[in-house]
Design a protein around this motif. Sequence first.
Motif, PDB file in Angstrom:
ATOM      1  N   ASN A   1       0.826  -1.209   0.000  1.00 33.39           N
ATOM      2  CA  ASN A   1       0.000   0.000   0.000  1.00 33.39           C
ATOM      3  C   ASN A   1       0.857   1.254   0.000  1.00 33.39           C
ATOM      4  N   THR A   2       1.912   1.256   0.782  1.00 33.24           N
ATOM      5  CA  THR A   2       2.793   2.425   0.830  1.00 33.24           C
ATOM      6  C   THR A   2       3.452   2.671  -0.515  1.00 33.24           C
ATOM      7  N   ALA A   3       3.949   1.606  -1.129  1.00 35.65           N
ATOM      8  CA  ALA A   3       4.610   1.752  -2.425  1.00 35.65           C
ATOM      9  C   ALA A   3       3.624   2.223  -3.488  1.00 35.65           C
ATOM     10  N   PHE A   4       2.387   1.674  -3.463  1.00 31.84           N
ATOM     11  CA  PHE A   4       1.395   2.074  -4.467  1.00 31.84           C
ATOM     12  C   PHE A   4       0.999   3.534  -4.288  1.00 31.84           C
ATOM     13  N   THR A   5       0.815   3.964  -3.038  1.00 32.82           N
ATOM     14  CA  THR A   5       0.450   5.360  -2.789  1.00 32.82           C
ATOM     15  C   THR A   5       1.541   6.307  -3.255  1.00 32.82           C
ATOM     16  N   THR A   6       2.782   5.963  -2.972  1.00 34.02           N
ATOM     17  CA  THR A   6       3.906   6.798  -3.399  1.00 34.02           C
ATOM     18  C   THR A   6       3.978   6.891  -4.914  1.00 34.02           C
ATOM     19  N   LEU A   7       3.810   5.754  -5.584  1.00 32.99           N
ATOM     20  CA  LEU A   7       3.857   5.746  -7.041  1.00 32.99           C
ATOM     21  C   LEU A   7       2.725   6.581  -7.629  1.00 32.99           C
TER      22      LEU A   7
END
Length: 506
Positions: free
Chosen positions: A389-395
């Motif tokens: 979730n963190t990686a997707f939000t950042t992307l």
Amino acid sequence: MRPVASELSGRTGVGGSCCRPAALLLLCLGFLPWVAGCPSECLCASDIVSCSGRNLSALPFDLPSYATRLDLSHNTLTALQTDWLSQPFGRLATLVLGKNRISRVEANAFASAPRLLHLDLASNRLTVLNSSVFAGLKELKELLLFGNQIVEINPESFRDLHSLQRLYLSSNKLTAFPLELYEAPGGPRNLSFLDLSYNRLSELPVQSLLALTRRGGIYLQGNPLVCDCAALALLEYWVWKQYRPLVDFRGEYPCKEGVGPGFHCQRQGVPDVPLELQMYQVEPGNWLRVPCPGLTLPVPEGQIVFWLTPTTALNSSAPQPSAHLTVLPNGTLEIQAALIEDSGTYACVASRGRHYGPGESPEVAVVVGNLSGTSGGGLAHRSSAEHFNTAFTTLASCVVSIILVLLYLYLTPCRCRGGGGSRGCGGRAIILCSDPREAESGQRRSNGKRVAFMEPQAEDSCIGDPKTPAVNLDHITTEGILKNGSRTVEQTFTDENSPFMSSSAL
């Protein structure tokens, strides 16, 4: 051979006063060892000394002590006493003693060469490795002992070999696996390669090997292994793991293809649980029982089931009900009062009498704690979901930011000429483009945009009566605004005290 320093300093007579300072100069500059002589039986090249193949039964007395590599192979040396090296070899890193007749090595025999990294004692006549035979070799990384007649290894033999990484013991007469290499206090801590091939090992400590093979390769080919269920289970698991010591020599393991006639470790039939990676979840403090994947119940009498946990290896032959982790007689793993540290991958090692098929796995995943979600036949670990979730939000944030920047740079509405008036939608910003004269001539000199910020009006609608412009732009020289910074803006505002700044290049 007399010391070189005494020879140089002892020369007197005519010119003697010059010789003594020369010796002192050599001594100060550190060049003195390099002028030492080389024994007639040896060949010396820089810091390499080779006395190989000279039929030596004793060590030459005047060996250069500056050597970093000393080759004494292919001679007739029979024993290495404590003082067999007559002088310290403080720089010696490689000592080659292979192809001799050495049958005895006394304690502290290598104390004069404490910086050894490579020691070759292969193809000799050693039968027993006594205590403290390698004492002091704390920097030794590689030890070659293959091709001897070793039948016994004292548990204290490798006590000081803290840095040992590779040990070659193949082609000896060992009948028991030397577990003291790993279990004795003060022994090798980073041993990553152990060659025990072509010995006389018939039984293997399967439970210990399951844990030890995580630390490196253990080669066992060419031994007369007994084809019992435990050994067969180990070899089947190694084949599934593609364990290099087995895969590279798979034709030299007698238990590789199965057991002898009349010896059955596992009943044939469809397994109760499919051989696929499964996941089990338990709350901290609760109990969890994990069945062995693909194991047909009931377990045949005498068959041992091993479980390889993230920290140790267990078996069903000696269950301990009071232990935190235990293997029940039916092969089920029981975790009592589960801890967070118990999370990880567990492997059930049991003889199934066949090779694993594609996609089959004897491993299961255990998660202790709450999960972020479930799906079908398994559960996803919370940390994995949070990381995703963190990686997707950042992307997504990065993509949106890039799109907004591109919209601002390339898709901002450009109002060039509005018909000679100063009307605009609110007058918030007028973006001036190219010079009309340049547009008519077809020679557009710049693609840059210039922005003049104006006082906002109360209404932003273009519908209705014309509004009085906040700034009279009729007197602004067009040429000064439209050039790419090559010319300055000519200010011709009517009111000299106007609070507005002249337009500037952005």
